[in-house]
Design a protein around this motif. Structure first.
Motif, PDB file in Angstrom:
ATOM      1  N   UNK A 261      -2.699  -3.114  54.846  1.00  0.00           N
ATOM      2  CA  UNK A 261      -1.420  -3.819  55.038  1.00  0.00           C
ATOM      3  C   UNK A 261      -0.810  -4.223  53.698  1.00  0.00           C
ATOM      4  N   UNK A 262      -1.640  -4.727  52.777  1.00  0.00           N
ATOM      5  CA  UNK A 262      -1.129  -5.109  51.452  1.00  0.00           C
ATOM      6  C   UNK A 262      -0.568  -3.889  50.726  1.00  0.00           C
ATOM      7  N   UNK A 263      -1.281  -2.764  50.852  1.00  0.00           N
ATOM      8  CA  UNK A 263      -0.782  -1.546  50.202  1.00  0.00           C
ATOM      9  C   UNK A 263       0.551  -1.120  50.807  1.00  0.00           C
ATOM     10  N   UNK A 264       0.705  -1.236  52.107  1.00  0.00           N
ATOM     11  CA  UNK A 264       1.963  -0.871  52.759  1.00  0.00           C
ATOM     12  C   UNK A 264       3.105  -1.753  52.263  1.00  0.00           C
ATOM     13  N   UNK A 265       2.843  -3.067  52.145  1.00  0.00           N
ATOM     14  CA  UNK A 265       3.885  -3.983  51.653  1.00  0.00           C
ATOM     15  C   UNK A 265       4.252  -3.649  50.215  1.00  0.00           C
ATOM     16  N   UNK A 266       3.261  -3.372  49.374  1.00  0.00           N
ATOM     17  CA  UNK A 266       3.538  -3.040  47.974  1.00  0.00           C
ATOM     18  C   UNK A 266       4.306  -1.729  47.863  1.00  0.00           C
ATOM     19  N   UNK A 338      -1.282  -0.492  43.743  1.00  0.00           N
ATOM     20  CA  UNK A 338      -1.607   0.404  44.855  1.00  0.00           C
ATOM     21  C   UNK A 338      -2.855   1.234  44.550  1.00  0.00           C
ATOM     22  N   UNK A 339      -3.017   1.627  43.276  1.00  0.00           N
ATOM     23  CA  UNK A 339      -4.227   2.382  42.902  1.00  0.00           C
ATOM     24  C   UNK A 339      -5.469   1.519  43.095  1.00  0.00           C
ATOM     25  N   UNK A 340      -5.388   0.256  42.653  1.00  0.00           N
ATOM     26  CA  UNK A 340      -6.525  -0.648  42.828  1.00  0.00           C
ATOM     27  C   UNK A 340      -6.794  -0.933  44.308  1.00  0.00           C
TER      28      UNK A 340
END
Length: 648
Positions: A261-266, A338-340
């Motif tokens: 979810x965090x990756x989607x928001x970013x 996003x890579x992390x």
């Protein structure tokens, strides 16, 4: 005097100078807040930036506290990697947010003062006021010395200068106190004074102070040596471990969902920045292609100085360069974030696979242990059944058979308890402590049962009771039906006179009754299965007492002779058991007074299983003698009475 007034009129009054300083400081502060902002990329909003930060901060806190390790050797490595990457992601998120805030015009307030610029200006004002106070104090000191040695003509002028200097000193001291209060307030609430998007970002960053810890790259402690899982903790311990590992796998799965979810928001926040960045690159390429395709100047004509076109292109390149740097400063941290996040998802996936593999191993151990316990219990039950069949086949004595069956229950119960303890528990040090408390509680709460169990071994001993024995306990007489480990069963006997018969009721006593002084237990001596009865006849005054005695004794002895040898044999068996010489029980007579007159009584032993038969024979024989001998009938009063002999 006029010249001095003219000279003073060209000087700036000190109060006016202070006012100018304050005005200039406010002007500098206002000018300092005016910054040139780039045009905001399409789709980049302040609420999206704050929403991204909130999601990242929540995810960071969950990554630090949610997943509970289960003691595997790899837990420390995976947990350290997860916490390190979470801290780095949070730092990159704040770095990107600050860069994005600079791209939004509304992020910078149009009025008000920048906190750092205001603090610098205020510090400058404080320095100027402090310097002016020092100058005025020195000036007043000099004027005091001049006044003490001045002539009368100069004294008035010096006093006026001193008063002006003193008034200005008072004003500067009041300003000094005000500036100190303002400086203290701004130092305490420095960042909170910043409003708008930047203020919200700073407040969020202050909620996770460990991210800004000096001297720490990630704010995460290095991994420590994990607590090794015990090799064997018993069935209960392994079930607890399996539950903890399943719970840990569930927590890791939740963290993987939050990471996605965090990756989607970013990614959604990075989309407008990427679009703007590509557009900026295209503008630069177009501008470069236009410069390269411009027609060269004709060589025949003299070159005319024209600096307008190159300067304009240079300014366009500078604007594009500045815009590219601003957007890249916000987009690159998001890309690194996003890579992390991808690496963090991979770390969580490997962690869950490691825990799942260990969970399968523990589940296999649980199944094997349960099968082993079931097999051991099955073997014990099989041996118990074999023991029971051998007992019924080769042991014919009922009492000994019952003892072997009781021993079988005790041994098999003990073996089953050992199997269950070894299967469910392996921490014997804790088990010993727990067993101590349990034993103390059982000794207090089950003292009656423990006494019953202890009394059982007395009841089945050499001088104990057997099934079929006639005993009297607590006023109840009966034949023993069963002797259990904690209870004693009697078939109740009741009757009047010398006849006892079963009532059809079973009386149950606790074996602990043996240790109660108020309820003694009476039992026939082993080998002496007889009791005493007596036959009594009343004598008339003037009757033939000798005739009554002779005939009555002869009648009793004639009946006693039929079973006397059996009683003598029982007595010999009793003497061998107790090593005490006993007198052979024989009938004997006694003449005695009663409330109704003179009475002759003959007491005689009778076997417990021959009571009714012997009493009936004696009664019939006495009736026949009374009918045959009139003298005997005239000497007695009434009919003979047969009853149980009770000796006090």
């Amino acid at each position: 005097m006029a010249a001095r007034d003219k000279r003073d009129s060209h000087k700036i009054h000190p109060r006016t100078k202070v006012a100018l300083l304050i005005f200039s400081a406010g002007l500098l502060a206002a000018i300092g807040l005016r910054t040139v902002t780039a045009q905001s990329p399409d789709g980049l909003r302040g609420d999206a930036i704050l929403g991204h930060l909130n999601v990242v901060v929540d995810w960071y806190r969950h990554a630090m506290t949610r997943v509970q390790t289960v003691g595997l050797p790899s837990d420390a490595m995976y947990q350290f990697n997860a916490e390190s990457m979470a801290a780095e992601v949070a730092k990159l998120a704040f770095q990107s947010a600050k860069a994005e805030a600079a791209l939004i015009p509304a992020a910078t307030p149009s009025s008000g003062g920048n906190a750092s610029s205001s603090q610098q200006n205020l510090a400058k004002l404080q320095s100027d006021v402090n310097a002016r106070i020092s100058t005025l104090e020195a000036q007043i000191s000099t004027l005091n010395q001049q006044i003490s040695g001045a002539r009368k003509a100069q004294l008035q002028d010096l006093m006026a200068q001193k008063e002006r200097a003193q008034g200005e000193l008072d004003l500067n001291k009041a300003m000094q106190q005000t500036f100190e209060q303002m400086s203290q307030f701004m130092s305490t609430n420095g960042t909170s004074g910043t409003g708008g998007l930047e203020g919200s970002i700073n407040e969020l960053q202050s909620s996770v102070p460990e991210l800004t810890t000096a001297g720490s790259k990630t704010g995460v402690k290095p991994p420590s040596t994990p607590v090794a899982m015990p090799a064997s903790t018993g069935l209960i311990g392994e079930v607890v471990q399996l539950y903890e590992q399943l719970n840990s796998m569930h927590q890791i799965s939740q963290m993987m969902e939050e990471t996605a979810h965090v990756k989607d928001v970013a990614s959604r926040l990075r989309s407008p920045l990427q679009a703007t960045l590509r557009a900026t690159i295209q503008q630069g390429q177009q501008l470069a292609s236009q410069s390269a395709s411009a027609p060269p100047s004709a060589p025949a004509q003299p070159a005319q100085p024209n600096h307008g076109q190159p300067d304009q292109e240079r300014r366009q390149f500078d604007v594009l360069t500045t815009r590219f740097k601003q957007i890249a400063g916000a987009a690159v941290p998001l890309r690194e974030e996003t890579i992390l996040l991808d690496q963090s998802s991979s770390n969580y996936l490997e962690w869950r696979q490691s825990v799942a593999q260990e969970s399968k191993s523990i589940l296999r151990n649980i199944v094997l242990r349960v099968v082993g316990i079931a097999f051991a219990i099955g073997v014990i039950l099989l041996l118990s059944e074999i023991w029971r069949r051998i007992t019924f086949r080769y042991i014919q004595d009922v009492r000994r058979r019952r003892q072997f069956l009781l021993l079988r229950r005790i041994v098999m119960g003990f073996c089953m308890g050992i199997v269950l303890i070894l299967g469910f528990v392996s921490e014997f040090s804790s088990l010993a402590t727990f067993a101590g408390f349990i034993t103390a509680g059982l000794a207090v709460g089950l003292q009656t049962i423990l006494l019953s169990v202890a009394a059982y071994f007395f009841l089945v001993g050499r001088w104990g009771i057997r099934v079929g024995d006639r005993i009297s306990v607590a006023g109840v007489t009966g034949d023993v039906v069963d002797v259990g480990l904690v209870r004693l069963y009697l078939m109740e006997l009741a009757g009047t006179g010398v006849d006892l018969y079963p009532t059809g009721r079973i009386v149950v006593f606790s074996n602990a009754v043996l240790f109660q002084a108020a309820t003694p237990l009476f039992k026939q001596l082993p080998g002496s299965e007889y009791t005493w009865h007596e036959v009594a006849v009343g004598l008339n005054p003037g009757g033939k007492y000798d005739l009554v005695e002779t005939q009555l004794m002869e009648a009793v002895r004639s009946v006693h002779s039929t079973y006397g040898e059996e009683l003598q044999r029982q007595l010999g068996s009793t003497e061998r058991r107790i090593d005490i010489q006993m007198k052979v029980p024989q009938p004997h007579g006694q003449l005695q007074y009663t409330d109704t007159g003179l009475e002759y009584v003959v007491r005689y032993p009778v076997g417990l299983d021959q009571v009714s038969e012997a009493d009936e024979k004696i009664t019939r024989k006495l009736l026949a003698l009374l009918e045959q001998q009139p003298d005997l009938q005239a000497s007695v009063s009434g009919f003979p009475k047969i009853r149980a002999a009770v000796k006090g």
